[in-house]
Motif scaffolding. Structure first.
Motif, PDB file in Angstrom:
ATOM      1  N   ARG B 125      39.392  63.939  -0.234  1.00  0.00           N
ATOM      2  CA  ARG B 125      39.770  62.623   0.276  1.00  0.00           C
ATOM      3  C   ARG B 125      38.609  61.946   0.979  1.00  0.00           C
ATOM      4  O   ARG B 125      37.561  62.555   1.197  1.00  0.00           O
ATOM      5  N   GLY B 126      38.843  60.736   1.308  1.00  0.00           N
ATOM      6  CA  GLY B 126      37.790  59.951   1.939  1.00  0.00           C
ATOM      7  C   GLY B 126      37.697  60.244   3.419  1.00  0.00           C
ATOM      8  O   GLY B 126      37.939  61.365   3.863  1.00  0.00           O
ATOM      9  N   ILE B 127      37.427  59.240   4.147  1.00  0.00           N
ATOM     10  CA  ILE B 127      37.019  59.397   5.552  1.00  0.00           C
ATOM     11  C   ILE B 127      38.122  60.067   6.349  1.00  0.00           C
ATOM     12  O   ILE B 127      37.883  61.046   7.064  1.00  0.00           O
ATOM     13  N   THR B 128      39.368  59.576   6.226  1.00  0.00           N
ATOM     14  CA  THR B 128      40.369  60.158   7.140  1.00  0.00           C
ATOM     15  C   THR B 128      41.190  61.234   6.446  1.00  0.00           C
ATOM     16  O   THR B 128      42.285  61.538   6.859  1.00  0.00           O
ATOM     17  N   GLY B 129      40.730  61.737   5.346  1.00  0.00           N
ATOM     18  CA  GLY B 129      41.429  62.873   4.731  1.00  0.00           C
ATOM     19  C   GLY B 129      42.828  62.503   4.294  1.00  0.00           C
ATOM     20  O   GLY B 129      43.183  61.341   4.198  1.00  0.00           O
ATOM     21  N   GLY B 130      43.628  63.492   4.026  1.00  0.00           N
ATOM     22  CA  GLY B 130      45.000  63.257   3.556  1.00  0.00           C
ATOM     23  C   GLY B 130      45.361  64.431   2.667  1.00  0.00           C
ATOM     24  O   GLY B 130      44.487  65.169   2.220  1.00  0.00           O
ATOM     25  N   ASP B 131      46.700  64.632   2.449  1.00  0.00           N
ATOM     26  CA  ASP B 131      47.012  65.846   1.689  1.00  0.00           C
ATOM     27  C   ASP B 131      47.885  65.551   0.480  1.00  0.00           C
ATOM     28  O   ASP B 131      47.984  66.352  -0.423  1.00  0.00           O
ATOM     29  N   THR B 132      48.481  64.377   0.398  1.00  0.00           N
ATOM     30  CA  THR B 132      49.318  64.192  -0.810  1.00  0.00           C
ATOM     31  C   THR B 132      48.533  63.376  -1.836  1.00  0.00           C
ATOM     32  O   THR B 132      47.446  62.880  -1.544  1.00  0.00           O
ATOM     33  N   ARG B 133      49.147  63.219  -3.002  1.00  0.00           N
ATOM     34  CA  ARG B 133      48.431  62.566  -4.111  1.00  0.00           C
ATOM     35  C   ARG B 133      48.308  61.071  -3.855  1.00  0.00           C
ATOM     36  O   ARG B 133      47.276  60.464  -4.140  1.00  0.00           O
ATOM     37  N   PHE B 134      49.389  60.477  -3.309  1.00  0.00           N
ATOM     38  CA  PHE B 134      49.358  59.010  -3.169  1.00  0.00           C
ATOM     39  C   PHE B 134      49.081  58.623  -1.728  1.00  0.00           C
ATOM     40  O   PHE B 134      49.515  59.289  -0.797  1.00  0.00           O
ATOM     41  N   GLN B 135      48.339  57.587  -1.551  1.00  0.00           N
ATOM     42  CA  GLN B 135      48.108  57.046  -0.206  1.00  0.00           C
ATOM     43  C   GLN B 135      48.278  55.526  -0.295  1.00  0.00           C
ATOM     44  O   GLN B 135      47.798  54.902  -1.247  1.00  0.00           O
ATOM     45  N   VAL B 136      48.963  54.939   0.700  1.00  0.00           N
ATOM     46  CA  VAL B 136      49.033  53.471   0.769  1.00  0.00           C
ATOM     47  C   VAL B 136      48.089  53.064   1.878  1.00  0.00           C
ATOM     48  O   VAL B 136      47.931  53.796   2.871  1.00  0.00           O
ATOM     49  N   LEU B 137      47.386  51.958   1.694  1.00  0.00           N
ATOM     50  CA  LEU B 137      46.473  51.542   2.774  1.00  0.00           C
ATOM     51  C   LEU B 137      46.604  50.045   2.992  1.00  0.00           C
ATOM     52  O   LEU B 137      46.868  49.289   2.061  1.00  0.00           O
ATOM     53  N   VAL B 138      46.506  49.633   4.231  1.00  0.00           N
ATOM     54  CA  VAL B 138      46.529  48.204   4.550  1.00  0.00           C
ATOM     55  C   VAL B 138      45.334  47.919   5.435  1.00  0.00           C
ATOM     56  O   VAL B 138      44.926  48.787   6.232  1.00  0.00           O
ATOM     57  N   ARG B 139      44.729  46.745   5.254  1.00  0.00           N
ATOM     58  CA  ARG B 139      43.588  46.394   6.121  1.00  0.00           C
ATOM     59  C   ARG B 139      43.990  45.151   6.903  1.00  0.00           C
ATOM     60  O   ARG B 139      44.394  44.134   6.316  1.00  0.00           O
ATOM     61  N   LEU B 140      43.942  45.268   8.199  1.00  0.00           N
ATOM     62  CA  LEU B 140      44.284  44.131   9.064  1.00  0.00           C
ATOM     63  C   LEU B 140      43.026  43.684   9.793  1.00  0.00           C
ATOM     64  O   LEU B 140      42.050  44.440   9.891  1.00  0.00           O
ATOM     65  N   TYR B 141      43.085  42.454  10.262  1.00  0.00           N
ATOM     66  CA  TYR B 141      41.871  41.918  10.911  1.00  0.00           C
ATOM     67  C   TYR B 141      42.324  41.071  12.092  1.00  0.00           C
ATOM     68  O   TYR B 141      43.330  40.360  12.010  1.00  0.00           O
ATOM     69  N   SER B 142      41.594  41.197  13.196  1.00  0.00           N
ATOM     70  CA  SER B 142      41.951  40.357  14.356  1.00  0.00           C
ATOM     71  C   SER B 142      40.889  39.280  14.466  1.00  0.00           C
ATOM     72  O   SER B 142      39.686  39.582  14.525  1.00  0.00           O
ATOM     73  N   ILE B 143      41.346  38.039  14.455  1.00  0.00           N
ATOM     74  CA  ILE B 143      40.380  36.929  14.407  1.00  0.00           C
ATOM     75  C   ILE B 143      39.626  36.844  15.740  1.00  0.00           C
ATOM     76  O   ILE B 143      38.405  36.764  15.781  1.00  0.00           O
ATOM     77  N   GLU B 144      40.352  36.944  16.872  1.00  0.00           N
ATOM     78  CA  GLU B 144      39.627  36.757  18.152  1.00  0.00           C
ATOM     79  C   GLU B 144      38.632  37.893  18.343  1.00  0.00           C
ATOM     80  O   GLU B 144      37.469  37.675  18.637  1.00  0.00           O
TER      81      GLU B 144
END
Lengths: 390, 243, 163, 349
Positions: B125-144
């Motif tokens: 896995r990538g940076i934060t690892g993980g153990d199952t086959r599927f991973q969902v990811l969301v990217r949020l951003y704070s404007i201020e």
């Protein structure tokens, strides 16, 4: 005259209320298919609109007519081949699609392109913005019925494309960016040619200002139409000029740490408080002017030196993930590249395109709007179909 | 915790260093990042045990939470840390990709077990690892705060499903529809899960690694035609293999 | 109540169109007047057959798989007498299908023996799409239209030995 | 005029009207071709820094002729659920109104098909016939877009009929007669003198009736569904409005109807406001007078049409409701005021 928050919400509430009343009167509305072959949608977007008289009760965009499955294709290609594919996503901002992908891969690989390459990349990036938004300035006119602006746009955009062709070989699809630098250096006499073209682009912007922005009919057709409040825009993930027109002072070129040469150049991020169609047009007009200034300053300070960092013939990107997004002409375009260290291409590459979110606000925005305003709002959001469908 | 020894991080390490087992990724501990570390600390306080791993790398914050705490994590980020902009939501199928590039014939067959592929065929896995086959990811951003965060959650390999975040971000609607269509993630509470790109009668989830890319099956690879052997030559057939 | 249209805005617009009417048009009457494309323009790929060693790199690297190559080995006289006869590869078939090609230029770049070149020629459209499959002879003909690579800009660093 | 040349026996009423009808029938396509070519082809392209058609004939002069032939040989398609009779009839109704307009327009001292003494009243009544044609086209082509185009056209043409008529009333009050020949005569005799200081030889009513002229031109722009008011044929929304489903020679009828009416309204505007075929110097009767009248009227039409098309190629389009409010709340009150002012002046002077 600027439209205050209160004015805008009363307008929308009024429109929606009328739409609802007529709806409750069970007058049988008309379902209209705008698209997929329709002059107002840039490409093949279909919007199913339920009308009551000339007012929209609800609208539902249907996309997928141009879905080429980029993310799957990218997984079976090498890094070198992907830049060719990727600059066909937003086919008007040609060079600007390759840059975030290449930056992500360079980030993964740990290489840094030489300064001259970074400066030339920034120049091409801004020229892609000029070509892309230049066409928008003319196209917004033709969507509202004025025939001449779009010919001026095409006429002056030709010079920018000729410059791209003389440097990279391709007018629309340069494929000039390589992991670690650029393919070749600029041909002789290119820099002076570029300065004259930038001068001509500024004249084009003044013409557009005179022809459209000052025109009362244009203002009547666009002021107070399709108003996007700041919070709703952020909620839908709008980016680029669409969100800056609603007063959000956010520009990835200034706010995110990017290796390109925007830091060495002083320029201004333009915003507009109203958030209506006129504001979006106005912000993009200023952005094109700003881009010509940026390119001029970059041309003055262009460092000399190699164009390509030392790279092995067979590129093997080490394992890891990277996310890089840049301020593309349409908005924030980003690549989330995951590499498994294998010899081939990336393991997974999520392509975040600005128009996908920009169009997502259309169902909310088109409620209670007249039919001609649908076209104004769609034109002012300025999406490219390749961006939405990938 | 993931058994594949990905970056695992316990406790309150002030500056999270990414200890990559592989020598390839740089294992140098990051210098403390004034902007992002307070956010990671605040998240650890808010989420407590739900914050499985977090990493500050490539000037970005990556956090992994269990699928159950997905909605709560996004809610905390939106309300308490004013991440008001949704960048994108997508999925990853970590099954080992059939290796297309390096071999001659590009036919699709189950991937050989190479280094870096764990026993159950799931790739490192990538940076934060993980153990199952599927991973969902969301990217949020704070404007201020000019700050972005990527939130990940592992989903069950057989029936991947997670709480939909459309009530928090209206912009997540189409992203979730696309993830449902491409990966088969089921989003509970989504207003209308229907096909976004593909025709309604399309079966299968194209972005899964085991979904074959037909374009490569239909047309044989032109490179297959090798230089045929020397007429009566002594050495073995010349397969010009430059690799 | 529509605001009373102030005159300048509307008249300025009329001014712009009138000025443009007075200025000469920019369009080029194509069949009579032809614009020469830039020397680096990617119009068509030219093949220099002598350089080609049938190493198949371009066919392998092409994203669209639109290069079809067939070749065989000839026996060339050994360099040193008594040595093994040298193997010199000969090209039987080298076709590029321009209906598939997306003009990315990877083949030209990746060719280790500089056998492929770009030529800015662009007038080779056909009535039938099958004719877009240019075979070896036709690609050789394009060699005559390949321009000299243009000199580089002032600050550029000329690589050693680059042709 | 021709009647005078030809031998006497053709002076019977039948022959003369047949000749006149023939002339008018030839005039409509000729007018449409000239206007279409000069303005739509050449002027528009030069305004957009391009050359326009250059291949067909020297400088593309025969472009519209070849277009016409192309349209004639095109397949005549009826949409499947369309109402065939109404669909076929619509272009004819639109052409009818253009054809009838030419009857009353004088081109010389004796060159008028029929000098009705209620000339202008007849012309305006007939010009509103095209609304029915457009509605028939919009409704019968069983296509949502053209239905919307047709309804918009109905709303717009009727809304702009009023300012058109009211603007003309000012002229009629000043000229004192409804017949167009009479109006031209009145303008000829009308030379303004500023309290005896100096007299400007009469070049028509457009100076005293300036507002009337402006309102008339705006209303003409709307009657022709030209760009600031081209909601019915809004390319970017309704593709081609009510003309979407028409192909072949039916579309040719619409095209000729549109430019024929533009030519006719140009003639009407120059007759009402610019003095028609009359200019102070030169011949006024006999054969030469007629010839000179035709040339003068033609140049005046060209000047008027130049402004109409210049506006068309520069401005974006009004939205439907803005268009209506502009007509009802601005043009009609202004034209009423204009009538009031003319009446007062008429009485005082």
């Amino acid at each position: 005259m600027t439209v205050t928050e209160h004015q805008q919400s009363t307008y929308i509430a009024g429109q929606a209320a009328d739409a609802r009343i007529r709806f409750e009167l069970e007058t049988e509305g008309m379902t209209l298919n705008l698209g997929p072959q329709h002059p107002a949608t840039h490409g093949t977007l279909r919007i199913v609109v339920r009308l009551d008289g000339e007012q929209v009760v609800w609208a539902d965009p249907v996309c997928g007519y141009m879905h080429r499955g980029y993310e799957k294709l990218v997984e079976v290609r090498k890094y070198q081949q992907i830049t060719t594919l990727v600059n066909r996503i937003d086919w008007l901002g040609h060079f600007a699609n390759e840059v975030p992908f290449i930056l992500a891969v360079e980030d993964l690989y740990g290489v840094e392109a030489p300064p001259r390459a970074q400066w030339i990349r920034t120049i091409f990036f801004e020229m892609a913005r000029i070509a892309n938004l230049g066409l928008f300035l003319g196209d917004m006119g033709v969507q509202l019925g004025a025939l001449t602006p779009v010919f001026f746009a095409f006429r002056d955009r030709e010079h920018v494309l000729n410059l791209m062709e003389s440097a990279t070989g391709g007018r629309f699809h340069p494929n000039f960016d390589r992991v670690g630098g650029l393919k070749e250096d600029l041909p002789k006499g290119w820099v002076d040619e570029c300065r004259t073209v930038m001068k001509r682009q500024r004249d084009f912007c003044d013409e557009m200002e005179e022809l459209l922005v000052g025109n009362e009919i244009f203002q009547k057709r666009t002021r107070g139409i399709g108003v996007i409040p700041r919070q709703i825009g952020l909620d839908y993930g709008l980016s680029g000029a669409n969100i800056r027109a609603s007063g959000v002072d956010w520009d990835l070129r200034r706010d995110s740490p990017s290796p390109l040469a925007w830091k060495e150049v002083d320029w201004k991020v333009w915003t507009h408080p109203d958030g209506d169609a006129f504001a979006r047009y106005w912000v993009r007009l200023q952005e094109v002017r700003e881009a010509t200034k940026i390119v001029d300053q970059l041309l003055d300070g262009l460092p000399s030196g190699p164009i390509m960092a030392k790279m092995p013939a067979r590129l093997r990107v080490p394992r890891g993930e990277a996310w890089v997004s840049t301020e593309n002409p349409l908005g924030e375009m980003g690549y989330y590249v995951v590499s498994d260290g294998g010899p081939g291409g990336p393991f997974r590459c999520k392509i975040r395109t600005p128009s996908f979110n920009n169009i997502h606000i259309v169902p909310w925005l088109l409620k209670g709007v007249y039919v001609p305003d649908i076209i104004t709002i769609l034109a002012s959001l300025y999406f490219i179909l390749g961006d939405i469908d990938r | 915790m993931s058994d594949t020894g990905a970056t695992s991080l316990e406790g309150e390490a002030t500056e999270p260093e990414a200890t990559e087992p592989e020598p390839a990724a740089e294992a140098v501990p990051q210098e403390p990042d004034p902007l992002r570390d307070p956010l990671v600390q605040a998240l650890e306080v808010d989420l407590g045990a739900d914050l499985l791993t977090s990493a500050v790398e490539r000037n970005d914050v990556w956090v992994r939470v269990p699928a159950a705490a997905w909605f709560r994590a996004v809610e905390v980020l939106k309300t308490r840390h004013d991440f008001d902009y949704i960048c994108f939501l997508s999925g990853i199928d970590w099954k080992a990709a059939p290796d297309f590039a390096s071999r001659n014939e590009r036919t699709f067959d189950p991937a050989p077990l190479e280094e870096g592929v764990a026993a159950d065929g799931l790739i490192e896995r990538g940076i934060t690892g993980g153990d199952t086959r599927f991973q969902v990811l969301v990217r949020l951003y704070s404007i201020e705060r000019r700050l972005g965060i990527t939130l990940k959650a592992d989903l069950d390999s057989v029936a991947p499903s997670v709480q939909s975040i459309v009530p928090l971000y209206r912009g997540a609607d189409w992203h979730e529809r696309e993830a449902w269509e491409m990966f088969g993630f089921d989003f509970i509470g989504h207003p209308g899960l229907r096909h976004l790109y593909l025709p309604s009668e399309f079966e299968g989830h194209p972005m899964r690694k085991d979904f074959p890319l037909l374009a490569r099956e239909v047309k044989p690879w032109p490179g297959l035609v090798d230089v045929e052997p020397l007429p009566g030559g002594d050495d073995e057939p010349e397969v010009s293999e430059v690799s | 109540m529509p605001a009373k249209p102030q005159v300048p805005g509307l008249l300025k617009g009329l001014g712009v169109t009138f000025r443009t009417m007075m200025r000469p048009a920019v369009t080029v009457q194509y069949p009579h007047v032809k614009e020469t494309p830039a020397p680096r323009a990617r119009g068509v790929i030219a093949l220099k057959e002598e350089n080609c060693t049938v190493c198949m790199l371009c066919a392998r690297e092409c994203p669209d798989w639109c290069i079809y190559i067939e070749g065989h080995n000839d026996l060339a006289p050994p360099r040193r007498e008594g040595g093994k006869p040298r193997r010199s590869p000969k090209l039987d078939r080298f076709d590029i299908d321009f209906s598939l090609c997306m003009y990315c230029g990877i083949c030209v770049e990746v060719c280790p023996f500089d056998a492929l070149f770009w030529s800015p020629e662009f007038e080779y459209s056909e009535m039938d799409i099958g004719d877009l499959l240019h075979e070896k002879r036709r690609l050789g003909e394009w060699m005559t239209t390949v321009p000299e690579p243009p000199a580089l800009e002032a600050g550029a660093e000329v690589k050693k030995g680059k042709k | 005029m021709i009647a005078a040349l030809v031998a006497v026996d053709v002076t019977t009423y039948g022959w003369v009207t047949a000749l006149k009808v023939g002339v008018v029938l030839a005039l409509i396509p000729a007018g449409a071709l000239i206007l279409g070519y000069v303005f739509l082809m050449k002027m528009m392209s030069h305004m957009q820094s391009r050359l326009g058609p250059m291949e067909a004939g020297p400088h593309g002069v025969l472009q519209l002729v070849f277009d016409g032939i192309k349209f004639l040989q095109k397949e005549d398609i009826f949409p499947d659920r369309s109402d065939r009779r109404v669909f076929a009839l619509a272009p004819l109704v639109v052409m009818l109104s253009t054809f009838l307009l030419y009857i009353v327009i004088p081109a010389g001292p004796r060159l008028v098909v029929e000098d009705l003494d209620t000339g202008i009243f007849f012309a305006l009544a007939v010009s509103s016939l095209s609304v029915i044609g457009i509605l028939m086209a919009g409704w019968s082509s069983a296509n949502k877009f053209s239905l919307m185009g047709g309804l918009r056209a109905a709303g717009q043409l009727i809304a702009y009929e009023l300012p058109l008529v009211l603007a003309v009333v000012g002229v009629v009050i000043q000229a004192g007669t409804l017949s167009l020949q009479g109006i031209v005569g009145a303008q000829a005799a009308f030379d303004m003198s500023f309290f005896g200081l100096f007299t400007i030889p009469s070049i028509g009513y457009f100076i005293p009736q300036f507002f009337g002229f402006i309102i008339f031109m705006i209303a003409v722009q709307a009657e022709l569904t030209q760009t600031p008011f081209d909601m019915p044929v809004a390319e970017s929304e309704l593709v081609a409005g009510f003309m979407t489903e028409y192909t072949g020679f039916r579309f040719l009828f619409f095209f000729m109807g549109e430019f024929g009416t533009a030519f006719a309204f140009g003639a009407l505007a120059s007759t009402l406001f610019l003095g028609g075929w009359y200019i102070p110097f030169g011949f006024h009767d006999g054969l030469l007078g007629d010839l000179q009248g035709v040339i003068v009227l033609f140049t005046k039409i060209m000047i008027v049409s130049f402004f109409v098309f210049w506006v068309r190629f520069t401005y974006p389009r009004f939205r439907e409701d803005q268009l209506q409010t502009f007509a009802w709340k601005w043009l009609i009150p202004l034209s009423l005021l204009n009538i009031l002012a003319t009446a007062v002046f008429k009485v005082v002077f």
